[in-house]
Scaffold this motif. Structure first.
Motif, mmCIF file in Angstrom:
data_model
loop_
_atom_site.group_PDB
_atom_site.id
_atom_site.type_symbol
_atom_site.label_atom_id
_atom_site.label_comp_id
_atom_site.label_asym_id
_atom_site.label_seq_id
_atom_site.Cartn_x
_atom_site.Cartn_y
_atom_site.Cartn_z
ATOM 1 N N PRO A 77 -55.827 -24.215 -31.202
ATOM 2 C CA PRO A 77 -57.149 -23.556 -31.210
ATOM 3 C C PRO A 77 -57.369 -22.722 -32.458
ATOM 4 N N ALA A 79 -58.553 -25.039 -35.023
ATOM 5 C CA ALA A 79 -59.935 -25.443 -34.753
ATOM 6 C C ALA A 79 -60.920 -24.422 -35.308
ATOM 7 N N MET A 111 -58.775 -16.713 -33.990
ATOM 8 C CA MET A 111 -59.787 -17.763 -34.137
ATOM 9 C C MET A 111 -61.090 -17.205 -34.716
#
Length: 508
Positions: A348, A351, A406
């Motif tokens: 993640p 991402a 993130m």
């Protein structure tokens, strides 16, 4: 003739023939008698094209370099726990940090050496030299037998990747039309995180005790990088030399032929008539650029641009390398995540890093370089300081820590990519590759090589406050870079490279 001034002389009739040293047949209206001088519309013909299958193939064949780098860096981070558990290597946190610093140090020297060669002998030749070095060194890393051998092979792998940065960045800049240059460059640099995802996935599978033991999984993982590199080698066979480089270095006929083929590939027909209506630039051809002229160009003629480039590169190098190289150690040491589960947290994280350039990249071509560089650097620094504080007081767990990363790197990823965009488009063609190398080398040397070793030592202390101090330093560098960019960054969006920085060979 001034840059951008139109001419009635047809390019195809005005090129020089470098093999014989004589001028090709020219119209009587062309008063140029010097065989070393050409008048060409090549840069403007390249920028006049719409996006085509040719450009997509260039992005795939050359941009995959960042996939390789992402794979290498992620494997180094995700496999750190396995390296510590390996009965052969038995790394400490400091050993992991030093080995990662060796990789970055190799990248610094590789960028400088190969960057100089890229400007001197051409972009295309370096594609294969640097990739061959990467392939050999990565395969050798899988056979490491102790800490010293592992660090040596990582150093050589870094040298190959560092050389790739200079040749690939300069070529992409010189082949992609101006209107797409910012978004394309950011997206390609952001593809680093596709490699990170591959590395994380490889680590998840290969570190599973049911698949491979602690001393075998990490070796197979490095073999993955070598296999991917072989695929890239085949993909690059059809990539042409940069026509912009050829026109300056005494090969205008070859440059013209390549551009004509690109035009036919992109549009399906010959655009020779269209070429006659475009602006032209008058150049004195040269076989190389003396280092003294390179130094004067970078640090005297374009000193403000050099300040911006160095600041951006140092800040993003420390920010990224210090944090990402020790990402797995934070998870294992502070959140007690098993080393074979680290890959699930990197996926993640990767991402978010890829989505940043993908979704924000076009704004660098519309809102502009200065606005977006200032915004992304500033937001990244503020968010890192906030997250570091929450980490220091222990209110985050592994999941919320990953979510915070993130969000931070959604902005930090386009910021870091913008640093490479800035140093590759703000300097003249003759010194472009070496400029990328110099700023990458200085930035990585100061911010990158020291970062992993510093954070490795901070993590060994076991103190969250000490690690927070490192995060604050990284945040401060990003905020300083934002301030510098807001004042001095060049508005290069949607402009030809020659209008952003005239070639040194340009004649008035």
């Amino acid at each position: 003739m001034e840059l951008g001034q139109a001419s009635a002389i047809n390019f195809g009739d005005a090129v020089a023939a470098p093999q014989s040293g004589r001028r090709a047949q020219e119209p009587a209206a062309d008063a140029t008698a010097d065989p070393g001088v050409i008048e060409t519309s090549i840069p403007f013909r390249l920028d006049d094209l719409r996006w085509s299958g040719f450009h997509t193939r260039v992005v795939l064949a050359l941009g995959i370099t960042w996939v390789l780098d992402g794979l290498e860096v992620t494997l180094a981070g995700a496999l750190s726990g396995a390296l510590k558990a390996s009965p052969t290597l038995r790394f400490s946190n400091l050993d992991v940090g030093l080995a990662n610093s060796a990789y970055l140090f190799g990248a610094v020297l590789g960028a400088l050496g190969f960057g100089w060669l890229t400007d001197r002998i051409g972009r295309r030749k370096l594609f294969f030299i640097t990739l061959a070095l990467y392939l050999t060194a990565t395969a050798a890393t899988a056979l490491s037998w102790n800490v010293a051998s592992y660090a040596l092979f990582r150093f050589l792998t870094g040298a190959g990747i560092g050389g790739e940065y200079t040749a690939i960045n300069s070529t992409i800049q010189e082949l992609v039309p101006a209107r797409y240059r910012g978004w394309t460059d950011l997206l390609i640099n952001g593809s680093f995180w596709l490699g990170a995802a591959i590395g994380a996935g490889s680590a998840i599978v290969l570190l599973d005790p049911a698949v491979a033991g602690p001393d075998l999984g990490w070796r197979i993982a490095y073999g993955t990088g070598a296999c991917l590199g072989l695929i890239v080698l085949v993909m690059r066979m059809w990539i042409p030399e940069s026509p912009r480089w050829l026109m300056v270095h005494g090969h205008p006929d070859e440059a013209h032929a390549i551009v004509a083929e690109i035009e036919r590939s992109a549009t399906g027909h010959d655009r020779a008539q269209r070429a006659g209506t475009l602006p032209k630039i008058r150049l004195r051809m040269r076989d190389h650029t003396p280092l003294s002229e390179v130094v004067h160009t970078l640090f005297v003629t374009y000193r403000e641009r050099a300040l911006v480039g160095l600041t951006l590169m140092i800040a993003q190098a420390f920010f990224y390398n210090a944090i990402f190289f020790t990402f797995a150690l934070v998870l294992t040491d502070f959140y007690h995540i098993p080393s074979d589960h680290v890959g699930w947290y990197i996926l993640p994280f990767a991402a978010g890093n890829f989505l940043g350039p993908l979704l924000l990249g076009r704004l660098f071509d519309t809102l502009g370089r200065r606005t977006m560089i200032t915004f992304t650097y500033g937001v990244s620094g503020v968010l890192l300081a906030l997250t570091g504080y929450l980490f220091s007081i222990g209110v985050l767990d592994a999941r919320t820590q990953t979510i915070a990363w993130m969000v931070i790197f959604f902005f930090a990823s386009p910021a870091a990519s913008a640093a490479y965009l800035t140093v590759s488009e703000n300097f003249p063609l003759e010194v472009r590759a070496l400029a990328i190398a110099v700023f990458y080398a200085v930035g990585t040397g100061i911010g990158g090589v020291a970062g992993p070793a510093l954070f490795g030592a901070l993590l060994d202390s076991g103190s969250r406050v000490s690690v927070f101090a490192g995060y604050l330093f990284g945040a401060l560098l990003m905020v300083i870079a934002a301030v510098v960019a807001s004042r001095y960054a060049v508005a290069a969006e949607r402009k030809s490279l020659e209008s952003v920085a005239r070639p040194l060979a340009t004649m008035e």
